[in-house]
Motif scaffolding. Structure first.
Motif, short mmCIF file in Angstrom:
data_model
loop_
_atom_site.label_atom_id
_atom_site.label_comp_id
_atom_site.label_asym_id
_atom_site.label_seq_id
_atom_site.Cartn_x
_atom_site.Cartn_y
_atom_site.Cartn_z
N THR A 58 47.53 2.81 38.25
CA THR A 58 46.71 2.77 39.35
C THR A 58 46.28 1.68 40.03
OG1 THR A 58 44.32 3.44 38.28
CG2 THR A 58 45.74 5.15 39.23
N ASP A 59 46.02 1.10 41.74
CA ASP A 59 45.36 -0.05 41.72
C ASP A 59 44.67 -0.41 40.78
OD1 ASP A 59 48.27 0.08 43.79
OD2 ASP A 59 46.27 0.64 45.19
N ALA A 60 43.67 0.38 40.35
CA ALA A 60 41.93 0.42 39.68
C ALA A 60 42.72 -0.53 38.30
CB ALA A 60 41.46 0.98 39.39
N GLN A 61 43.65 -0.07 37.97
CA GLN A 61 44.33 0.14 36.11
C GLN A 61 44.85 -1.23 36.33
OE1 GLN A 61 46.79 3.45 35.86
NE2 GLN A 61 44.57 4.32 34.06
N GLU A 62 45.79 -1.52 37.85
CA GLU A 62 46.56 -2.91 37.32
C GLU A 62 45.31 -4.14 37.68
OE1 GLU A 62 50.08 -2.75 40.75
OE2 GLU A 62 50.98 -0.33 39.57
N SER A 63 44.70 -3.98 39.14
CA SER A 63 43.61 -5.21 38.45
C SER A 63 42.97 -5.27 37.95
CB SER A 63 42.75 -4.79 39.51
OG SER A 63 41.54 -5.06 40.70
N ARG A 64 42.49 -4.59 36.70
CA ARG A 64 41.56 -4.74 35.72
C ARG A 64 42.76 -5.60 34.62
NH1 ARG A 64 38.03 -6.26 33.11
NH2 ARG A 64 37.24 -5.01 30.65
#
Length: 73
Positions: A2-8
């Motif tokens: 997800t976008d949040a996972q990629e950001s993290r």
């Protein structure tokens, strides 16, 4: 991811942690199972092992992998 996972993940990569490098090596190794040609699988494995040995992770994992997939007589 997800976008949040990629950001993290991008955030964690900035710290250059051993665990992050190990995770990325593990993820990269998944490509190995897609090879049909033994030659190209061997080329990939050689390159992957080189990267692994150059990282701070234990090179013994390459020995284990080579042993587990080597042709048996």
């Amino acid at each position: 991811m997800t976008d949040a996972q990629e950001s993290r993940l991008a955030e964690l990569l900035q710290y250059n942690l051993r665990s992050v490098r190990a995770y990325l090596l593990k993820e990269a190794f998944q490509f190995f199972w897609g090879y049909v040609s033994p030659y190209w699988a061997g080329q990939f494995l050689d390159g992957w092992c080189t990267k692994t040995m150059r990282s701070a992770n234990s090179p013994s994992c390459c020995s284990l992998i080579r042993f587990s997939i080597s042709p048996r007589a």
